[in-house]
Design a protein around this motif. Structure first.
Motif, PDB file in Angstrom:
ATOM      1  N   ILE A  26     -23.803  63.237 -15.963  1.00 48.45           N
ATOM      2  CA  ILE A  26     -24.180  61.900 -15.478  1.00 48.45           C
ATOM      3  C   ILE A  26     -24.135  61.922 -13.964  1.00 48.45           C
ATOM      4  O   ILE A  26     -23.076  62.174 -13.365  1.00 48.45           O
ATOM      5  CB  ILE A  26     -23.180  60.856 -16.001  1.00 48.45           C
ATOM      6  N   PRO A  27     -25.260  61.596 -13.295  1.00 50.92           N
ATOM      7  CA  PRO A  27     -25.225  61.533 -11.831  1.00 50.92           C
ATOM      8  C   PRO A  27     -24.506  60.262 -11.382  1.00 50.92           C
ATOM      9  O   PRO A  27     -24.754  59.197 -11.930  1.00 50.92           O
ATOM     10  CB  PRO A  27     -26.712  61.491 -11.459  1.00 50.92           C
ATOM     11  N   LEU A  28     -23.630  60.407 -10.407  1.00 51.94           N
ATOM     12  CA  LEU A  28     -22.803  59.265  -9.994  1.00 51.94           C
ATOM     13  C   LEU A  28     -22.917  59.049  -8.492  1.00 51.94           C
ATOM     14  O   LEU A  28     -23.168  60.013  -7.751  1.00 51.94           O
ATOM     15  CB  LEU A  28     -21.325  59.491 -10.374  1.00 51.94           C
ATOM     16  N   ARG A  29     -22.763  57.831  -8.137  1.00 51.44           N
ATOM     17  CA  ARG A  29     -22.713  57.488  -6.706  1.00 51.44           C
ATOM     18  C   ARG A  29     -21.511  56.581  -6.512  1.00 51.44           C
ATOM     19  O   ARG A  29     -21.340  55.597  -7.239  1.00 51.44           O
ATOM     20  CB  ARG A  29     -23.992  56.734  -6.329  1.00 51.44           C
ATOM     21  N   PHE A  30     -20.639  56.948  -5.598  1.00 53.71           N
ATOM     22  CA  PHE A  30     -19.407  56.190  -5.380  1.00 53.71           C
ATOM     23  C   PHE A  30     -19.575  55.244  -4.205  1.00 53.71           C
ATOM     24  O   PHE A  30     -20.216  55.570  -3.228  1.00 53.71           O
ATOM     25  CB  PHE A  30     -18.217  57.126  -5.174  1.00 53.71           C
ATOM     26  N   GLU A  31     -18.937  54.051  -4.381  1.00 53.14           N
ATOM     27  CA  GLU A  31     -19.043  53.019  -3.333  1.00 53.14           C
ATOM     28  C   GLU A  31     -17.718  52.247  -3.285  1.00 53.14           C
ATOM     29  O   GLU A  31     -17.065  52.085  -4.317  1.00 53.14           O
ATOM     30  CB  GLU A  31     -20.151  52.013  -3.721  1.00 53.14           C
ATOM     31  N   THR A  32     -17.353  51.786  -2.070  1.00 46.02           N
ATOM     32  CA  THR A  32     -16.149  50.921  -2.024  1.00 46.02           C
ATOM     33  C   THR A  32     -16.580  49.466  -1.949  1.00 46.02           C
ATOM     34  O   THR A  32     -17.503  49.106  -1.236  1.00 46.02           O
ATOM     35  CB  THR A  32     -15.274  51.262  -0.789  1.00 46.02           C
ATOM     36  N   ALA A  33     -15.863  48.642  -2.751  1.00 52.54           N
ATOM     37  CA  ALA A  33     -16.161  47.187  -2.763  1.00 52.54           C
ATOM     38  C   ALA A  33     -14.857  46.393  -2.767  1.00 52.54           C
ATOM     39  O   ALA A  33     -14.216  46.231  -3.806  1.00 52.54           O
ATOM     40  CB  ALA A  33     -16.974  46.828  -4.014  1.00 52.54           C
ATOM     41  N   PRO A  34     -14.403  45.972  -1.549  1.00 59.03           N
ATOM     42  CA  PRO A  34     -13.082  45.290  -1.472  1.00 59.03           C
ATOM     43  C   PRO A  34     -13.022  44.009  -2.316  1.00 59.03           C
ATOM     44  O   PRO A  34     -11.943  43.558  -2.687  1.00 59.03           O
ATOM     45  CB  PRO A  34     -12.982  44.946   0.027  1.00 59.03           C
ATOM     46  N   GLU A  35     -14.138  43.343  -2.612  1.00 56.72           N
ATOM     47  CA  GLU A  35     -14.096  42.085  -3.379  1.00 56.72           C
ATOM     48  C   GLU A  35     -13.621  42.275  -4.806  1.00 56.72           C
ATOM     49  O   GLU A  35     -13.286  41.333  -5.518  1.00 56.72           O
ATOM     50  CB  GLU A  35     -15.477  41.394  -3.380  1.00 56.72           C
ATOM     51  N   LEU A  36     -13.539  43.548  -5.241  1.00 56.41           N
ATOM     52  CA  LEU A  36     -13.053  43.804  -6.599  1.00 56.41           C
ATOM     53  C   LEU A  36     -11.547  43.598  -6.701  1.00 56.41           C
ATOM     54  O   LEU A  36     -10.982  43.613  -7.797  1.00 56.41           O
ATOM     55  CB  LEU A  36     -13.371  45.242  -6.999  1.00 56.41           C
ATOM     56  N   VAL A  37     -10.868  43.487  -5.539  1.00 56.22           N
ATOM     57  CA  VAL A  37      -9.408  43.360  -5.437  1.00 56.22           C
ATOM     58  C   VAL A  37      -8.743  44.699  -5.797  1.00 56.22           C
ATOM     59  O   VAL A  37      -8.113  45.328  -4.976  1.00 56.22           O
ATOM     60  CB  VAL A  37      -8.849  42.247  -6.324  1.00 56.22           C
ATOM     61  N   SER A  38      -8.933  45.040  -7.021  1.00 58.70           N
ATOM     62  CA  SER A  38      -8.384  46.313  -7.442  1.00 58.70           C
ATOM     63  C   SER A  38      -9.054  46.688  -8.743  1.00 58.70           C
ATOM     64  O   SER A  38      -9.185  45.843  -9.626  1.00 58.70           O
ATOM     65  CB  SER A  38      -6.852  46.201  -7.638  1.00 58.70           C
ATOM     66  N   GLY A  39      -9.544  47.943  -8.806  1.00 61.75           N
ATOM     67  CA  GLY A  39     -10.180  48.308 -10.073  1.00 61.75           C
ATOM     68  C   GLY A  39     -11.412  49.161  -9.831  1.00 61.75           C
ATOM     69  O   GLY A  39     -11.788  49.432  -8.696  1.00 61.75           O
ATOM     70  N   ILE A  40     -12.044  49.553 -10.961  1.00 65.86           N
ATOM     71  CA  ILE A  40     -13.200  50.435 -10.877  1.00 65.86           C
ATOM     72  C   ILE A  40     -14.288  49.851 -11.762  1.00 65.86           C
ATOM     73  O   ILE A  40     -14.015  49.290 -12.829  1.00 65.86           O
ATOM     74  CB  ILE A  40     -12.822  51.864 -11.356  1.00 65.86           C
ATOM     75  N   GLU A  41     -15.548  50.061 -11.287  1.00 65.13           N
ATOM     76  CA  GLU A  41     -16.645  49.441 -12.010  1.00 65.13           C
ATOM     77  C   GLU A  41     -17.787  50.434 -12.061  1.00 65.13           C
ATOM     78  O   GLU A  41     -18.137  51.027 -11.040  1.00 65.13           O
ATOM     79  CB  GLU A  41     -17.032  48.153 -11.249  1.00 65.13           C
ATOM     80  N   LEU A  42     -18.358  50.574 -13.251  1.00 65.90           N
ATOM     81  CA  LEU A  42     -19.499  51.503 -13.401  1.00 65.90           C
ATOM     82  C   LEU A  42     -20.703  50.646 -13.768  1.00 65.90           C
ATOM     83  O   LEU A  42     -20.681  49.918 -14.747  1.00 65.90           O
ATOM     84  CB  LEU A  42     -19.211  52.508 -14.538  1.00 65.90           C
ATOM     85  N   THR A  43     -21.750  50.763 -12.927  1.00 66.17           N
ATOM     86  CA  THR A  43     -22.943  49.969 -13.171  1.00 66.17           C
ATOM     87  C   THR A  43     -24.117  50.906 -13.297  1.00 66.17           C
ATOM     88  O   THR A  43     -24.298  51.798 -12.450  1.00 66.17           O
ATOM     89  CB  THR A  43     -23.197  49.013 -12.009  1.00 66.17           C
ATOM     90  N   THR A  44     -24.898  50.698 -14.378  1.00 65.71           N
ATOM     91  CA  THR A  44     -26.111  51.485 -14.514  1.00 65.71           C
ATOM     92  C   THR A  44     -27.148  50.719 -15.301  1.00 65.71           C
ATOM     93  O   THR A  44     -26.860  50.210 -16.398  1.00 65.71           O
ATOM     94  CB  THR A  44     -25.801  52.835 -15.198  1.00 65.71           C
ATOM     95  N   ASN A  45     -28.293  50.608 -14.682  1.00 71.95           N
ATOM     96  CA  ASN A  45     -29.447  49.983 -15.348  1.00 71.95           C
ATOM     97  C   ASN A  45     -29.094  48.700 -16.111  1.00 71.95           C
ATOM     98  O   ASN A  45     -29.423  48.556 -17.294  1.00 71.95           O
ATOM     99  CB  ASN A  45     -30.070  51.010 -16.303  1.00 71.95           C
ATOM    100  N   GLY A  46     -28.361  47.827 -15.409  1.00 76.38           N
ATOM    101  CA  GLY A  46     -28.040  46.510 -16.052  1.00 76.38           C
ATOM    102  C   GLY A  46     -26.793  46.563 -16.923  1.00 76.38           C
ATOM    103  O   GLY A  46     -26.219  45.550 -17.229  1.00 76.38           O
ATOM    104  N   GLN A  47     -26.321  47.765 -17.326  1.00 80.45           N
ATOM    105  CA  GLN A  47     -25.113  47.846 -18.122  1.00 80.45           C
ATOM    106  C   GLN A  47     -23.952  48.077 -17.191  1.00 80.45           C
ATOM    107  O   GLN A  47     -24.106  48.679 -16.133  1.00 80.45           O
ATOM    108  CB  GLN A  47     -25.211  49.017 -19.125  1.00 80.45           C
TER     109      GLN A  47
END
Lengths: 295, 233
Positions: free
Chosen positions: A207-228
């Motif tokens: 699975i090709p992945l791209r990592f990004e930081t998003a401080p608004e998440l507070v804490s946690g990890i989120e995987l987004t792909t094609n609407g899912q």
């Protein structure tokens, strides 16, 4: 001789003449006058009697009229009193009704005010609570926590199965861009590798992945792909918790007596992710509070 | 001394003569007639009337009442005769207070004339009331035996009437005349007052007796008791 017969004759004649004269000038006129006066008096008496009778009659009539008038007056008075009483009763009833209506309105207005105030208070409290919770969790978030979260995320990913797993797999397959992994902090390489590995193993492909930081998440990890989206973040939990609480308050505000608060907050609090790490989040947030006080 | 005004002769022409009796009678007649005429000239039939009319009304109604009391049913019919008798005799004696006046009733001629008038008037009214036969029958009441006595009574009472009045009036005048010669002061006045009283009483008696006789004649048997009572007066 004491008797002179010529004188006797003359005196007799004189006497007869005197009788005629007195009849003519005395008795007749006087008796006529007396008769006339008697008639006049009798007429006057009769007139007086007639007038008296008439007066008596009129007095009787007047008395009768007076009595009738008294009777009528009493009747009218009684009627007026009755009407006044009825009117008073009606006015009292009206006033009572109006007072009742007014009082009900005021009650309504009061309860509305109270409700509004209560609502505002609750909203405010809720906002404050969430702000405090968000702030506390933001303060708590750190790399080590992120590390732990990464572990949790990977274990969740691995634990996926059924329809949710299929939908995510479908999304990953059809995606033209690499799947986006967002986190509050920059993930270390080891973690990035672990996530890559877990995803590869779970969906049995690269699975090709791209990592990004998003401080608004507070804490946690989120995987987004094609609407899912597969996510595990405190912000998500907070959002779902807030939604749940608001729903509950709405239910309370509507005047439904049966609007018992459903203990399904946790169930509903589940984010759109297929993962439901509810108990732990709760325990974590509970645990977080005393810790935040330390720094 | 003059016993009667008959002796006072003013004018004589054979059988005719004008004595004091006739002259005083004319004077009385004049006073009565003219006085009545003057008073009754403007009679009031209203409730208010003159004092003179009041006096005359009192006199006339009083006489009427007396006549009715005697038992005569229709006083208006007899008032002319009986009332004139009373008024004439009363005025004749009342005028004795006037000096120089002599009552005509002090003359036997006058009283006899009056008594004769009564004597004629009784059968006159009796016949008028009961009819000639009815009246004549009353002389035979209660029995025929009483007829002469009734006739004698009729005549004697006429005589009594004449003499009684004459005696009283004449004696009154006489007494005053005699007293004036004996005691000219005060006492004649008292006797004169007494004379006035007896004159009034005589006038009353004369007219009442005449009334009683007429009543007896007009009502027959019913009034029989009354004359006997009256004759005693």
């Amino acid at each position: 001789m004491l008797i002179d017969w010529f004188t006797v004759g003359a005196q007799a004649l004189n006497f007869l003449i005197l009788v005629w004269l007195l009849k003519r000038f005395l008795y007749k006129p006087i008796l006529n006058a007396v008769d006339a006066r008697e008639k006049l008096i009798a007429a006057k008496l009769a007139d007086a009697a007639a007038k008296e009778a008439e007066a008596q009659k009129e007095r009787d009539a007047f008395q009768q009229r007076n009595e009738a008038f008294d009777h009528q007056r009493a009747e009218l008075m009684r009627k007026a009193t009755d009407e006044a009483n009825a009117e008073r009763q009606r006015l009292l009833d009206d006033a009572r009704k109006a007072a009742d209506t007014l009082s009900a309105k005021r009650q309504d207005a009061l309860s509305n005010d109270a409700r509004t105030l209560h609502q505002a208070l609750r909203r405010r409290t809720e906002q404050e609570v969430f702000a405090i919770a968000g702030k506390a969790l933001t303060d708590l978030a750190s790399s080590s926590l992120e590390e732990r979260m990464g572990e949790v995320f990977t274990s969740r990913v691995r634990a996926m199965e059924g329809r949710s797993k299929e939908r995510v797999a479908q999304g990953l397959v059809t995606a033209k861009e690499p799947a986006l992994v967002r986190s509050a902090f920059d993930l270390p390489a080891a973690q990035r590798t672990a996530i890559q590995k877990a995803l590869n193993e779970t969906f049995s492909r690269e699975i090709p992945l791209r990592f990004e930081t998003a401080p608004e998440l507070v804490s946690g990890i989120e995987l987004t792909t094609n609407g899912q989206k597969v996510a595990w973040s405190i912000a998500d939990y907070l959002t779902s918790l807030q939604t749940g609480v608001e729903d509950l308050l709405k239910d309370k505000d509507t005047p439904r007596p049966s609007a018992a608060p459903k203990p399904a907050v946790n169930a509903k609090a589940a984010p759109r992710t297929k993962v439901a790490p509810k108990p732990r989040t709760a325990s974590k947030s509970k645990k977080a509070k005393p810790e935040t006080k330390h720094p | 001394m003059r016993l009667s005004p008959d002796d006072m002769i003013f004018w004589r022409y054979g059988f005719l003569k004008l004595n004091g009796t006739i002259v005083f009678t004319w004077a009385l007649m004049f006073v009565l007639a003219v006085g009545s005429k003057l008073v009754t000239r403007k009679l009031s039939t209203d409730l208010e009337r003159s004092p003179w009319q009041n006096l005359l009304e009192i006199i006339v109604t009083g006489i009427e009442k007396q006549i009715a009391d005697v038992g005569l049913r229709n006083p208006e019919k007899y008032i002319g005769f009986l009332g004139t008798l009373f008024l004439f005799v009363a005025l004749a004696s009342l005028c004795t207070i006037i000096p120089g006046y002599e009552p005509p009733t002090g003359s036997l001629s006058t009283t006899a004339a009056l008594a004769l008038c009564v004597l004629v008037a009784v059968p006159f009214f009796g016949i008028q009331d009961q009819g000639l036969v009815g009246y004549l029958k009353s002389y035979a009441e209660p029995t025929v035996i009483m007829l002469p006595f009734n006739i004698i009574s009729e005549l004697s009472r006429t005589l009594a009437l004449a003499v009684r009045l004459f005696g009283n009036m004449m004696s009154g005048t006489m007494i005053i005349a005699i007293l004036l010669t004996i005691t000219p002061f005060i006492f004649p006045i008292a006797m004169s007052a007494l004379g006035l009283l007896t004159g009034m009483v005589q006038a009353y008696i004369f007219s009442i007796l005449a009334g009683v006789y007429i009543a007896a004649a007009t009502r027959g048997r019913q009034a029989k008791a009354k004359p006997t009572l009256a004759t005693t007066a």
